[in-house]
Write a protein that holds these residues in place. Structure first.
Motif, PDB file in Angstrom:
ATOM      1  N   ALA A  99       0.844  -1.190   0.000  1.00 53.86           N
ATOM      2  CA  ALA A  99       0.000   0.000   0.000  1.00 53.86           C
ATOM      3  C   ALA A  99       0.879   1.239   0.000  1.00 53.86           C
ATOM      4  CB  ALA A  99      -0.915  -0.001   1.214  1.00 53.86           C
ATOM      5  N   LEU A 100       0.419   2.287  -0.678  1.00 54.10           N
ATOM      6  CA  LEU A 100       1.206   3.511  -0.806  1.00 54.10           C
ATOM      7  C   LEU A 100       0.985   4.469   0.351  1.00 54.10           C
ATOM      8  CD1 LEU A 100       0.827   4.187  -4.636  1.00 54.10           C
ATOM      9  CD2 LEU A 100       2.513   2.810  -3.424  1.00 54.10           C
ATOM     10  N   ALA A 101       0.058   4.170   1.250  1.00 57.51           N
ATOM     11  CA  ALA A 101      -0.184   5.008   2.422  1.00 57.51           C
ATOM     12  C   ALA A 101      -0.727   4.126   3.536  1.00 57.51           C
ATOM     13  CB  ALA A 101      -1.162   6.145   2.087  1.00 57.51           C
ATOM     14  N   ASP A 102      -0.864   4.690   4.742  1.00 56.70           N
ATOM     15  CA  ASP A 102      -1.307   3.908   5.891  1.00 56.70           C
ATOM     16  C   ASP A 102      -2.807   3.701   5.932  1.00 56.70           C
ATOM     17  OD1 ASP A 102       1.259   3.609   6.795  1.00 56.70           O
ATOM     18  OD2 ASP A 102       1.201   5.379   8.092  1.00 56.70           O
ATOM     19  N   SER A 103      -3.560   4.460   5.164  1.00 53.80           N
ATOM     20  CA  SER A 103      -5.003   4.346   5.187  1.00 53.80           C
ATOM     21  C   SER A 103      -5.447   2.988   4.645  1.00 53.80           C
ATOM     22  CB  SER A 103      -5.640   5.466   4.357  1.00 53.80           C
ATOM     23  OG  SER A 103      -7.028   5.232   4.194  1.00 53.80           O
ATOM     24  N   ALA A 104      -6.537   2.468   5.222  1.00 53.92           N
ATOM     25  CA  ALA A 104      -7.067   1.191   4.736  1.00 53.92           C
ATOM     26  C   ALA A 104      -7.573   1.290   3.315  1.00 53.92           C
ATOM     27  CB  ALA A 104      -8.192   0.726   5.652  1.00 53.92           C
ATOM     28  N   ASN A 105      -7.855   2.477   2.840  1.00 53.93           N
ATOM     29  CA  ASN A 105      -8.390   2.677   1.498  1.00 53.93           C
ATOM     30  C   ASN A 105      -7.352   3.263   0.555  1.00 53.93           C
ATOM     31  OD1 ASN A 105     -10.637   2.393  -0.209  1.00 53.93           O
ATOM     32  ND2 ASN A 105     -11.034   4.601  -0.115  1.00 53.93           N
ATOM     33  N   ALA A 106      -6.070   3.094   0.877  1.00 50.04           N
ATOM     34  CA  ALA A 106      -5.008   3.725   0.087  1.00 50.04           C
ATOM     35  C   ALA A 106      -4.784   2.981  -1.215  1.00 50.04           C
ATOM     36  CB  ALA A 106      -3.714   3.768   0.899  1.00 50.04           C
ATOM     37  N   ALA A 107      -4.097   3.638  -2.160  1.00 49.20           N
ATOM     38  CA  ALA A 107      -3.676   2.991  -3.395  1.00 49.20           C
ATOM     39  C   ALA A 107      -2.726   1.842  -3.065  1.00 49.20           C
ATOM     40  CB  ALA A 107      -3.000   3.994  -4.318  1.00 49.20           C
ATOM     41  N   ALA A 108      -2.785   0.771  -3.865  1.00 49.56           N
ATOM     42  CA  ALA A 108      -1.980  -0.409  -3.562  1.00 49.56           C
ATOM     43  C   ALA A 108      -1.626  -1.144  -4.844  1.00 49.56           C
ATOM     44  CB  ALA A 108      -2.735  -1.344  -2.613  1.00 49.56           C
ATOM     45  N   PHE A 109      -0.447  -1.806  -4.805  1.00 47.87           N
ATOM     46  CA  PHE A 109      -0.004  -2.707  -5.859  1.00 47.87           C
ATOM     47  C   PHE A 109      -0.082  -4.130  -5.351  1.00 47.87           C
ATOM     48  CE2 PHE A 109       2.211   1.184  -7.094  1.00 47.87           C
ATOM     49  CZ  PHE A 109       2.028   1.202  -8.476  1.00 47.87           C
ATOM     50  N   THR A 110      -0.453  -5.059  -6.225  1.00 47.00           N
ATOM     51  CA  THR A 110      -0.432  -6.479  -5.902  1.00 47.00           C
ATOM     52  C   THR A 110       0.259  -7.227  -7.033  1.00 47.00           C
ATOM     53  OG1 THR A 110      -2.529  -6.308  -4.717  1.00 47.00           O
ATOM     54  CG2 THR A 110      -1.812  -8.503  -5.304  1.00 47.00           C
ATOM     55  N   GLN A 151      -6.485   2.271  -7.079  1.00 46.86           N
ATOM     56  CA  GLN A 151      -6.313   3.671  -6.691  1.00 46.86           C
ATOM     57  C   GLN A 151      -7.667   4.295  -6.380  1.00 46.86           C
ATOM     58  OE1 GLN A 151      -3.520   6.149  -6.631  1.00 46.86           O
ATOM     59  NE2 GLN A 151      -5.228   7.141  -5.594  1.00 46.86           N
ATOM     60  N   PRO A 152      -7.885   4.766  -5.151  1.00 42.86           N
ATOM     61  CA  PRO A 152      -9.134   5.482  -4.883  1.00 42.86           C
ATOM     62  C   PRO A 152      -9.154   6.819  -5.601  1.00 42.86           C
ATOM     63  CG  PRO A 152      -7.682   5.575  -2.973  1.00 42.86           C
ATOM     64  CD  PRO A 152      -7.034   4.645  -3.959  1.00 42.86           C
ATOM     65  N   LEU A 153     -10.333   7.195  -6.082  1.00 43.88           N
ATOM     66  CA  LEU A 153     -10.533   8.447  -6.791  1.00 43.88           C
ATOM     67  C   LEU A 153     -11.526   9.302  -6.019  1.00 43.88           C
ATOM     68  CD1 LEU A 153     -10.889   7.046 -10.435  1.00 43.88           C
ATOM     69  CD2 LEU A 153      -8.826   7.972  -9.368  1.00 43.88           C
ATOM     70  N   PRO A 154     -11.591  10.581  -6.317  1.00 45.53           N
ATOM     71  CA  PRO A 154     -12.576  11.440  -5.635  1.00 45.53           C
ATOM     72  C   PRO A 154     -14.004  10.959  -5.894  1.00 45.53           C
ATOM     73  CG  PRO A 154     -10.930  12.750  -6.795  1.00 45.53           C
ATOM     74  CD  PRO A 154     -10.721  11.340  -7.231  1.00 45.53           C
ATOM     75  N   ARG A 161      -8.347  -8.413   7.144  1.00 44.26           N
ATOM     76  CA  ARG A 161      -7.663  -7.392   6.387  1.00 44.26           C
ATOM     77  C   ARG A 161      -8.631  -6.753   5.424  1.00 44.26           C
ATOM     78  NH1 ARG A 161      -2.632 -10.971   4.883  1.00 44.26           N
ATOM     79  NH2 ARG A 161      -3.788 -11.153   2.970  1.00 44.26           N
ATOM     80  N   LYS A 162      -8.396  -5.517   5.123  1.00 46.85           N
ATOM     81  CA  LYS A 162      -9.289  -4.807   4.200  1.00 46.85           C
ATOM     82  C   LYS A 162      -9.280  -5.467   2.840  1.00 46.85           C
ATOM     83  CE  LYS A 162     -11.927  -1.422   2.827  1.00 46.85           C
ATOM     84  NZ  LYS A 162     -13.287  -1.332   3.292  1.00 46.85           N
ATOM     85  N   ARG A 163      -8.087  -5.928   2.399  1.00 49.39           N
ATOM     86  CA  ARG A 163      -7.981  -6.623   1.128  1.00 49.39           C
ATOM     87  C   ARG A 163      -7.019  -7.774   1.308  1.00 49.39           C
ATOM     88  NH1 ARG A 163      -9.491  -3.568  -3.302  1.00 49.39           N
ATOM     89  NH2 ARG A 163      -7.933  -4.459  -4.643  1.00 49.39           N
ATOM     90  N   ALA A 164      -7.319  -8.898   0.674  1.00 47.07           N
ATOM     91  CA  ALA A 164      -6.437 -10.050   0.775  1.00 47.07           C
ATOM     92  C   ALA A 164      -5.253  -9.884  -0.149  1.00 47.07           C
ATOM     93  CB  ALA A 164      -7.191 -11.334   0.422  1.00 47.07           C
ATOM     94  N   ALA A 165      -4.199 -10.616   0.133  1.00 47.11           N
ATOM     95  CA  ALA A 165      -3.006 -10.507  -0.698  1.00 47.11           C
ATOM     96  C   ALA A 165      -3.045 -11.527  -1.814  1.00 47.11           C
ATOM     97  CB  ALA A 165      -1.751 -10.733   0.161  1.00 47.11           C
ATOM     98  N   GLY A 166      -2.259 -11.257  -2.849  1.00 46.76           N
ATOM     99  CA  GLY A 166      -1.999 -12.233  -3.883  1.00 46.76           C
ATOM    100  C   GLY A 166      -3.188 -12.553  -4.744  1.00 46.76           C
ATOM    101  N   ALA A 167      -3.148 -13.764  -5.286  1.00 46.79           N
ATOM    102  CA  ALA A 167      -4.178 -14.169  -6.233  1.00 46.79           C
ATOM    103  C   ALA A 167      -5.549 -14.236  -5.588  1.00 46.79           C
ATOM    104  CB  ALA A 167      -3.818 -15.542  -6.819  1.00 46.79           C
TER     105      ALA A 167
END
Length: 825
Positions: free
Chosen positions: A398-409, A458-461, A809-815
């Protein structure tokens, strides 16, 4: 020739329903201000006793009248949360977190200006935490979700001692034809994934794989009819997503299971699940051994048109097959939290199966006037080894600490499937008499599949979210066969059917998906591009190479009209590429006059689909769907090009397929201790095409009906009673008779729910046998199929270790994250 006049008996009760519901469904798509009710924000904060904010608290909004769950959210790093609720609605709010007592609010009424709640204080309490967080409740067996249905296999008494294929056969909307091709709501062409990884098999090969996978390994199955762009475009009829068990409890714990059953023959299954979870590390593993004997019986009646070399004739054939299956299924893995933003996971999965088949065959040929031509008996012994394994490495950042932050998997997967098939066939010709003929075969298949996948979110407005990703898949299959004939003590090699076949496939894909939501409307639009490269090489023939790029758009929209009515619309284009088995022309003999072979001329089928869904009171669902498929792939039986009386089962392309379906789903609760899940699919299929000089323009209405009942009984007992029915249907040139089955199960929990006994009986009235008929101008085949599905099973399970569940977790990892995103639409 059969009578092709359509019978409307299955659709008659649904026609008036369509005419009543369709105007409501269409008008509901227009966002009229006078129809929709207003919403207002419901805002709050969760804090500890010291006043510190608590992150990742699960906040659930319930309907005050009956506590039905409306929405679920998580608190952010400041402990804040927000719901958009209907103005004037009355709700209850609950808050849950590991280590804290559960909080319930009094009844809340939401005014037009919104409502800001006083800070919710969660109190730590060891006694309360143990009471509230211990896993005690059973999930419903079937759950209707947006885009599909979830089957909670682990909670079903009927799943005891079963295989994955048997569990699927009882799921709403799932059926199989006479050649074990799976269909969902009357459509074939499915993508099967296990823990997010594609299973590159179809037809009988896929059925054998699912027979070797014990139900004790499975946590749940999702039947997705409208998967989003994140999934491969493969699977025109939808996706079957199987999730294997993975314990979520804290500390060191596990479970042990032993199952014993009896049908026509005996069967036994035993398994162990272990898990060790602490703050930043989770280690898990499971193993299941299964051994079962079962029968499959076929009665064939065939009619052959006359040729320049042979007169018209008919035959009767009886095949009695007894199979002995032994399988070992295992999975080990680890999830590691490298930092607050980074999760790393790895897993290894293996499935090793060995099948001994013995097929006794009696065949008789005669002229059309009844005079005998020939008669023989044979015994075919097959030894089939199918070891397979896969490895997965996944990373989420995740790119930030927020549970709704942008993330790469990121995911890297590699799997291998190997098959060794040894055959020894002995034919004894009785009339006219010939010497005993021995026919032996040695077949080898090595299949590998590797995948690299990168996803970005990526969350958007304005409550929108962007998801994008890329995926590269490589499949390679090496196949070899060698056949030998022995007569009068002399063994000769047959070079005409002993060949090598190699197949390579590379699919490069990229997708983008945007989801946006308002108080009452959610829209998700996606576009997936896939570039396909295939190379097929058969010894002695020129290589076949294909390259093509296609786009696969998808759109889904959901709108809440008011507290009782909601609508959803889904549009998609999908593809079904023939896999290596369907293209592989090498032969697999079933008996002396029947074999299966692939078709190297097969091309991919593509489909366009649209589905309109109406939901009443958040649980009664009516869906109207249409799909058009070009060049559909169907399985046919035809006289072999070798001549004589040989019959080959092979996949071919037809011209088109039209599909129209009405699906009705009703989860009911007649009492607090009795839950029902009723599902009906009323569909109409039309096929057009040509094969072997036979023009096909056939249509027929059909239906699938299922009803599941679960009962919560006193003193730790629960029960299940389920039944399903598949009416007569067509699939290409093949027509089947109606079939169905009824099953019942009991579950008894004891030792503070650490131990349980399950008893199940399936196909109690033995109504699953069915007849299948294919008709051409030069050939007609009818076969009656019976399987060993009437089985009584008892299972003992013991759970040990800590009973507390880890924080979600807010989102699971991997596949596995791919499945969660799709299931949450």
């Amino acid at each position: 020739m059969p009578d092709f006049t359509p019978s409307l008996h299955c659709l008659a009760p649904s026609y008036s329903l369509v005419t009543r519901q369709l105007p409501l469904l269409l008008l509901g798509l227009v966002p009229l201000a006078g129809v929709a009710q207003q919403t207002a924000p419901l805002i709050g904060t969760v804090r500890s006793e010291t006043g510190a904010p608590i992150e990742f608290v699960t906040l659930t909004l319930h309907r005050a009248a009956d506590s039905v769950v409306i929405k679920t959210e998580f608190s952010d790093v400041q402990g804040q949360f927000r719901f958009d609720a209907l103005v004037g609605g009355r709700y209850l709010l609950s808050a849950a977190q590991i280590g804290y007592g559960r909080y319930w609010s009094p009844a809340l009424a939401v005014p037009a200006a919104g409502l800001v709640l006083p800070a919710i204080g969660l109190r730590p309490s060891a006694a309360t935490a143990l009471k509230e967080i211990t896993v005690t409740a059973r999930k419903p067996l079937y759950e209707h979700q947006a885009g599909g249905t979830r089957v909670n296999v682990a909670d079903s008494p009927l799943a005891t001692g079963a295989t994955a294929l048997e569990v699927l056969g009882r799921a709403p909307g799932i059926s199989t034809d006479g050649k074990e091709n799976l269909s969902l709501r009357g459509r074939q062409g499915l993508l099967v994934v296990v823990d997010g990884k594609r299973v590159p098999l179809t037809g009988a090969d896929l059925a054998d794989y699912l027979k070797a996978l014990p139900a004790e390994q499975m946590q749940s199955i999702e039947l997705l009819t409208n998967p989003p762009a994140q999934y491969d475009a493969q699977g025109g009829a939808g996706v079957i997503a199987i999730t294997l068990k993975k314990d979520q409890r804290l500390g060191t714990n596990g479970s042990a299971t032993l199952s014993v059953g009896r049908g026509g023959y005996g069967r036994i299954t035993g398994g162990l699940v272990l898990n060790h979870r602490r703050k930043n590390l989770n280690l898990y593993g499971n193993y299941t051994y299964s051994e079962r004997r079962y029968f499959t019986r076929y009665d064939f009646d065939r009619q052959y048109a006359g040729t320049s070399l042979l007169p018209a004739a008919a035959s009767q054939q009886f095949n009695d097959q007894v199979s002995h299956l032994r399988s070992h299924a295992a999975k080990v893995g680890a999830d590691c939290t490298l930092s607050k933003r980074t999760l790393l996971g790895a897993s290894l999965t293996g499935l090793l199966s060995h099948i001994d088949n013995s097929v006794d065959t009696q065949s008789e040929f005669r002229m059309l006037d009844g005079s005998p031509l020939s008669r023989y008996t044979s015994v075919t012994a097959q030894n089939i080894d199918r070891p397979s394994g896969s490895a997965n490495l996944n990373l989420r950042h995740a790119l930030a600490d927020s549970a709704n932050a942008a993330a790469f998997t990121f995911d890297a997967d590699y799997g291998r499937y190997h098959t060794t098939r040894l055959m020894a066939q002995q034919a004894n010709y009785l009339e006219p008499q010939y010497a005993v003929n021995q026919f032996d075969g040695d077949q080898r298949v090595d299949l590998s599949i590797g995948t690299l996948k990168l996803d970005f979110s990526q969350p958007l407005p304005h409550r929108a979210r962007l998801e994008a990703g890329a995926k590269a898949t490589r499949v390679r299959s090496d196949n070899s066969t060698a056949f030998f004939s022995t007569m009068n003590g002399t063994t000769t090699f047959n070079p005409f059917i002993s060949k090598d076949f190699r197949y390579a496939e590379n699919v490069n894909a990229a997708y983008v998906s945007v989801r946006t939501a308002t108080a009452q409307t959610t829209v998700q639009a996606g576009l997936r591009a896939e570039q396909t490269n295939t190379l097929a090489e058969l010894s002695g023939e020129a290589a076949r190479e294909r390259h093509y790029t296609q786009l696969f758009p998808s759109l889904s929209a959901q709108r809440t009209l008011n507290a009782r009515h909601a609508l959803a619309l889904a549009l998609a284009r999908r593809i079904d590429r023939p896999n290596y088995g369907q293209l592989n022309p090498l032969r697999f003999y079933v008996d002396p006059i029947s074999y299966r072979a692939g078709n190297p001329d097969l091309v991919a089928q593509t489909s366009y689909s649209a589905e309109l869904t109406h939901t009443y009171r958040q649980k009664f669902v009516t869906a109207l769907a249409y799909a058009r498929t070009d060049q559909p792939i169907v399985t046919t039986a035809q006289p072999s090009p070798d001549g004589g009386r040989l019959v080959v089962s092979q996949d071919v392309n037809l011209a088109s397929q039209d599909y129209l379906a009405l699906t009705l789903t009703a989860p009911l609760e007649p009492t607090k201790w009795w839950s029902m899940y009723a599902n009906g699919v009323f569909y109409y299929l039309r096929f057009r095409g040509q094969l072997a000089g036979t023009q096909l323009n056939r249509a027929q209405p059909s239906c699938q009906l299922s009803l599941s009942n679960t009962f919560s009984l006193p003193r730790g007992w629960s029960a299940e009673l389920s039944g399903n029915y598949q009416s007569s249907e067509i699939w290409g040139f093949e027509k089947s008779t109606g079939r169905g089955q009824v099953g019942a199960g009991l579950l008894k929990s004891f030792w503070n729910k650490q131990g349980s006994l399950r008893f199940g009986a399936t196909d109690i009235f033995y109504t699953s046998p069915a007849r299948f008929t294919s008709t051409f101008v030069n050939f007609r085949e009818t076969f009656y199929k019976r399987e060993d599905l009437r089985v009584v099973t008892g299972t003992f399970t013991y759970r040990f270790g800590n009973g507390k569940v880890a924080a979600a977790r807010k989102r699971a990892a991997g596949a596995e994250d791919e499945l969660r995103r799709a299931g949450g639409l």
